[in-house]
Scaffold this motif. Structure first.
Motif, PDB file in Angstrom:
ATOM      1  N   GLY A 155       0.802  -1.219   0.000  1.00 44.90           N
ATOM      2  CA  GLY A 155       0.000   0.000   0.000  1.00 44.90           C
ATOM      3  C   GLY A 155       0.831   1.264   0.000  1.00 44.90           C
ATOM      4  N   PHE A 156       1.903   1.314   0.783  1.00 48.93           N
ATOM      5  CA  PHE A 156       2.752   2.504   0.799  1.00 48.93           C
ATOM      6  C   PHE A 156       3.407   2.726  -0.557  1.00 48.93           C
ATOM      7  CE2 PHE A 156       3.258   1.549   5.546  1.00 48.93           C
ATOM      8  CZ  PHE A 156       2.272   2.450   5.886  1.00 48.93           C
ATOM      9  N   ARG A 157       3.877   1.660  -1.163  1.00 45.39           N
ATOM     10  CA  ARG A 157       4.495   1.774  -2.486  1.00 45.39           C
ATOM     11  C   ARG A 157       3.464   2.198  -3.531  1.00 45.39           C
ATOM     12  NH1 ARG A 157       7.255  -1.556   0.701  1.00 45.39           N
ATOM     13  NH2 ARG A 157       9.512  -1.807   0.413  1.00 45.39           N
ATOM     14  N   LEU A 158       2.261   1.670  -3.415  1.00 46.47           N
ATOM     15  CA  LEU A 158       1.181   2.035  -4.333  1.00 46.47           C
ATOM     16  C   LEU A 158       0.802   3.500  -4.184  1.00 46.47           C
ATOM     17  CD1 LEU A 158      -1.073   1.152  -6.325  1.00 46.47           C
ATOM     18  CD2 LEU A 158      -2.438   0.522  -4.318  1.00 46.47           C
ATOM     19  N   ALA A 159       0.723   3.984  -2.942  1.00 43.87           N
ATOM     20  CA  ALA A 159       0.315   5.361  -2.696  1.00 43.87           C
ATOM     21  C   ALA A 159       1.306   6.360  -3.282  1.00 43.87           C
ATOM     22  CB  ALA A 159       0.161   5.601  -1.192  1.00 43.87           C
ATOM     23  N   VAL A 160       2.583   5.979  -3.364  1.00 44.61           N
ATOM     24  CA  VAL A 160       3.593   6.852  -3.958  1.00 44.61           C
ATOM     25  C   VAL A 160       3.604   6.704  -5.478  1.00 44.61           C
ATOM     26  CG1 VAL A 160       6.084   7.284  -4.100  1.00 44.61           C
ATOM     27  CG2 VAL A 160       5.002   6.936  -1.884  1.00 44.61           C
ATOM     28  N   ALA A 161       3.433   5.471  -5.956  1.00 46.20           N
ATOM     29  CA  ALA A 161       3.442   5.240  -7.404  1.00 46.20           C
ATOM     30  C   ALA A 161       2.210   5.842  -8.090  1.00 46.20           C
ATOM     31  CB  ALA A 161       3.512   3.738  -7.695  1.00 46.20           C
ATOM     32  N   ARG A 162       1.051   5.792  -7.412  1.00 42.15           N
ATOM     33  CA  ARG A 162      -0.207   6.295  -7.975  1.00 42.15           C
ATOM     34  C   ARG A 162      -0.954   7.122  -6.933  1.00 42.15           C
ATOM     35  NH1 ARG A 162       2.072   4.668 -11.739  1.00 42.15           N
ATOM     36  NH2 ARG A 162       1.305   3.443 -13.530  1.00 42.15           N
ATOM     37  N   PRO A 163      -0.426   8.287  -6.579  1.00 39.65           N
ATOM     38  CA  PRO A 163      -1.063   9.072  -5.512  1.00 39.65           C
ATOM     39  C   PRO A 163      -2.499   9.477  -5.833  1.00 39.65           C
ATOM     40  CG  PRO A 163       0.635  10.343  -6.654  1.00 39.65           C
ATOM     41  CD  PRO A 163       0.785   8.936  -7.099  1.00 39.65           C
ATOM     42  N   GLY A 164      -2.802   9.685  -7.108  1.00 38.95           N
ATOM     43  CA  GLY A 164      -4.150  10.080  -7.484  1.00 38.95           C
ATOM     44  C   GLY A 164      -5.185   8.999  -7.291  1.00 38.95           C
ATOM     45  N   LEU A 165      -4.728   7.758  -7.125  1.00 36.94           N
ATOM     46  CA  LEU A 165      -5.649   6.634  -6.926  1.00 36.94           C
ATOM     47  C   LEU A 165      -6.151   6.551  -5.493  1.00 36.94           C
ATOM     48  CD1 LEU A 165      -6.880   3.921  -8.043  1.00 36.94           C
ATOM     49  CD2 LEU A 165      -4.726   2.824  -7.351  1.00 36.94           C
ATOM     50  N   ILE A 166      -5.363   7.083  -4.542  1.00 34.20           N
ATOM     51  CA  ILE A 166      -5.601   6.824  -3.133  1.00 34.20           C
ATOM     52  C   ILE A 166      -6.357   7.968  -2.466  1.00 34.20           C
ATOM     53  CG2 ILE A 166      -4.534   6.183  -0.944  1.00 34.20           C
ATOM     54  CD1 ILE A 166      -4.106   4.221  -3.347  1.00 34.20           C
ATOM     55  N   LYS A 167      -7.534   7.657  -1.932  1.00 35.37           N
ATOM     56  CA  LYS A 167      -8.337   8.638  -1.199  1.00 35.37           C
ATOM     57  C   LYS A 167      -7.962   8.661   0.278  1.00 35.37           C
ATOM     58  CE  LYS A 167     -12.593   8.831  -2.581  1.00 35.37           C
ATOM     59  NZ  LYS A 167     -14.048   8.553  -2.753  1.00 35.37           N
ATOM     60  N   SER A 168      -7.709   7.485   0.849  1.00 32.31           N
ATOM     61  CA  SER A 168      -7.263   7.370   2.239  1.00 32.31           C
ATOM     62  C   SER A 168      -6.675   5.984   2.429  1.00 32.31           C
ATOM     63  CB  SER A 168      -8.420   7.587   3.222  1.00 32.31           C
ATOM     64  OG  SER A 168      -9.245   6.428   3.299  1.00 32.31           O
ATOM     65  N   MET A 169      -6.057   5.779   3.597  1.00 39.22           N
ATOM     66  CA  MET A 169      -5.510   4.472   3.940  1.00 39.22           C
ATOM     67  C   MET A 169      -5.890   4.112   5.369  1.00 39.22           C
ATOM     68  SD  MET A 169      -1.614   4.612   2.364  1.00 39.22           S
ATOM     69  CE  MET A 169      -1.327   2.859   2.694  1.00 39.22           C
ATOM     70  N   VAL A 170      -6.290   2.860   5.574  1.00 43.08           N
ATOM     71  CA  VAL A 170      -6.404   2.281   6.908  1.00 43.08           C
ATOM     72  C   VAL A 170      -5.327   1.207   6.986  1.00 43.08           C
ATOM     73  CG1 VAL A 170      -7.824   1.011   8.544  1.00 43.08           C
ATOM     74  CG2 VAL A 170      -8.880   2.718   7.032  1.00 43.08           C
ATOM     75  N   VAL A 171      -4.390   1.389   7.892  1.00 45.72           N
ATOM     76  CA  VAL A 171      -3.182   0.556   7.951  1.00 45.72           C
ATOM     77  C   VAL A 171      -3.204  -0.240   9.252  1.00 45.72           C
ATOM     78  CG1 VAL A 171      -0.675   0.585   7.995  1.00 45.72           C
ATOM     79  CG2 VAL A 171      -1.900   2.223   6.570  1.00 45.72           C
ATOM     80  N   LEU A 172      -3.267  -1.568   9.129  1.00 51.57           N
ATOM     81  CA  LEU A 172      -3.365  -2.462  10.281  1.00 51.57           C
ATOM     82  C   LEU A 172      -2.104  -3.308  10.382  1.00 51.57           C
ATOM     83  CD1 LEU A 172      -6.698  -3.589   8.845  1.00 51.57           C
ATOM     84  CD2 LEU A 172      -6.718  -2.631  11.132  1.00 51.57           C
ATOM     85  N   GLY A 173      -1.560  -3.461  11.582  1.00 48.05           N
ATOM     86  CA  GLY A 173      -0.452  -4.377  11.812  1.00 48.05           C
ATOM     87  C   GLY A 173       0.686  -4.220  10.826  1.00 48.05           C
ATOM     88  N   SER A 174       1.070  -2.983  10.558  1.00 47.81           N
ATOM     89  CA  SER A 174       2.073  -2.719   9.519  1.00 47.81           C
ATOM     90  C   SER A 174       3.229  -1.883  10.057  1.00 47.81           C
ATOM     91  CB  SER A 174       1.430  -1.992   8.326  1.00 47.81           C
ATOM     92  OG  SER A 174       0.504  -2.817   7.668  1.00 47.81           O
ATOM     93  N   SER A 175       4.244  -1.769   9.225  1.00 49.26           N
ATOM     94  CA  SER A 175       5.384  -0.892   9.467  1.00 49.26           C
ATOM     95  C   SER A 175       5.958  -0.546   8.108  1.00 49.26           C
ATOM     96  CB  SER A 175       6.429  -1.585  10.348  1.00 49.26           C
ATOM     97  OG  SER A 175       6.965  -2.707   9.676  1.00 49.26           O
ATOM     98  N   ALA A 176       7.072   0.180   8.085  1.00 55.85           N
ATOM     99  CA  ALA A 176       7.666   0.550   6.791  1.00 55.85           C
ATOM    100  C   ALA A 176       9.153   0.239   6.722  1.00 55.85           C
ATOM    101  CB  ALA A 176       7.439   2.044   6.527  1.00 55.85           C
ATOM    102  N   CYS A 177       9.740  -0.258   7.793  1.00 51.96           N
ATOM    103  CA  CYS A 177      11.183  -0.491   7.806  1.00 51.96           C
ATOM    104  C   CYS A 177      11.525  -1.885   7.280  1.00 51.96           C
ATOM    105  CB  CYS A 177      11.739  -0.309   9.213  1.00 51.96           C
ATOM    106  SG  CYS A 177      10.993  -1.389  10.443  1.00 51.96           S
ATOM    107  N   SER A 178      12.807  -2.072   7.011  1.00 53.87           N
ATOM    108  CA  SER A 178      13.290  -3.396   6.593  1.00 53.87           C
ATOM    109  C   SER A 178      13.538  -4.261   7.822  1.00 53.87           C
ATOM    110  CB  SER A 178      14.581  -3.241   5.787  1.00 53.87           C
ATOM    111  OG  SER A 178      15.549  -2.543   6.548  1.00 53.87           O
ATOM    112  N   GLU A 179      13.715  -5.551   7.584  1.00 49.15           N
ATOM    113  CA  GLU A 179      14.062  -6.443   8.688  1.00 49.15           C
ATOM    114  C   GLU A 179      15.505  -6.203   9.125  1.00 49.15           C
ATOM    115  OE1 GLU A 179      12.088  -8.343  10.276  1.00 49.15           O
ATOM    116  OE2 GLU A 179      10.350  -8.450   8.926  1.00 49.15           O
TER     117      GLU A 179
END
Length: 277
Positions: free
Chosen positions: A107-131
């Motif tokens: 979802g984060f990658r999608l929101a940056v690749a296609r910002p016009g597609l995304i109205k909002s995000m509900v993010v559950l049990g997620s993070s953005a860092c690498s292991e």
């Protein structure tokens, strides 16, 4: 319960299995699932959203009922490109994203690749860092083990411990949902391995977060093992328009562990976004 259309849509040289409630006059929620699970994890949301939102639930490449993947590795950029192509094929112009774990990575990658597609995000049990590097070594061995043996014995129990918090797993009142998903995970074939490899080798998306201007509602659990509290806080810190709701005694899957608590709040958030235009 909503009536659903089940279909297979060809994108990017693969075929994705999609569940779609199909109401073209309603705002769209595109639900992206966690690794180990599939689009069925959003069944409760589909029912709660009936008559208010059109719910589209694809299974990712190489997962669920989508086509099996070739090779040993599915890059998250490939999965993101699949979702972009799927949205185009289904003529989805503006969507709310409802995502968990791997779904958040996409979802984060999608929101940056296609910002016009995304109205909002509900993010559950997620993070953005690498292991972390030391954890990555352990996970690589674990993925290889699953690829050889499948989800059996201690591997199955470890996966259930990843997906549900300790309080949920030990709560007699929640054994039905835990056992349901334990049985579903046990049925996941060893061919999940390429998708697993792609998630553990996902790399960081923290640098992408400041580019996401859409409102983001972050729902996280204090007992989330794979995406712990410090990782959640880092994610929220870098999102320009995020609201954090942290749940006590809840693990990696809030929408499954406490649906009666989470679903009304998620719908309230979506309703507010819709009202604001």
């Amino acid at each position: 319960m909503s009536t659903e259309i089940e279909k297979r849509i060809k994108v990017n040289g693969t075929e994705l299995f999609v569940r779609d409630t199909g109401e073209e006059n309603l705002p769209v929620v595109l639900a992206l699932h966690s690794l180990f699970l599939d689009g069925r994890m959003f069944e409760g949301f589909r029912d709660a959203a009936a008559g208010k939102y059109r719910v589209v639930r694809p299974d990712f490449r190489g997962q669920g009922r989508s086509a099996a993947a070739d090779g040993d590795f599915i890059h998250l950029d490939t999965v993101t490109a699949d979702v972009v192509a799927l949205a185009e094929a289904m003529n989805l112009e503006r969507v709310h994203l409802l995502v968990q774990s791997m779904g958040g990575d996409v979802g984060f990658r999608l929101a940056v690749a296609r910002p016009g597609l995304i109205k909002s995000m509900v993010v559950l049990g997620s993070s953005a860092c690498s292991e972390p590097a030391d954890q990555l070594v352990v996970f690589r061995e674990w993925v290889d083990n699953v690829g050889r043996r499948g989800f059996v014995d201690e591997v199955l129990q470890e996966t259930v411990e990843i997906m549900f918090g300790a309080t949920t797993r030990n709560d007699p009142a929640k054994q039905d949902i835990v056992k349901l998903w334990e049985s579903r995970i046990a049925e996941v074939p060893r061919t999940l391995r390429p998708a697993m490899a792609g998630v553990i080798e996902r790399g960081t998306a923290v640098h992408l977060l400041p580019q996401i201007s859409a409102p983001v509602f972050v729902v996280s659990g204090e007992e989330d093992k794979p995406r712990p509290v410090p990782w959640q806080d880092e994610m929220v810190e870098h999102l320009p328009n995020a609201t954090l709701w942290r749940l006590e005694k809840i693990g990696h899957s809030p929408i499954l562990e406490v649906p009666d608590v989470v679903l009304p709040r998620v719908l309230d958030f979506l309703d507010e976004v819709e009202k604001s235009g």
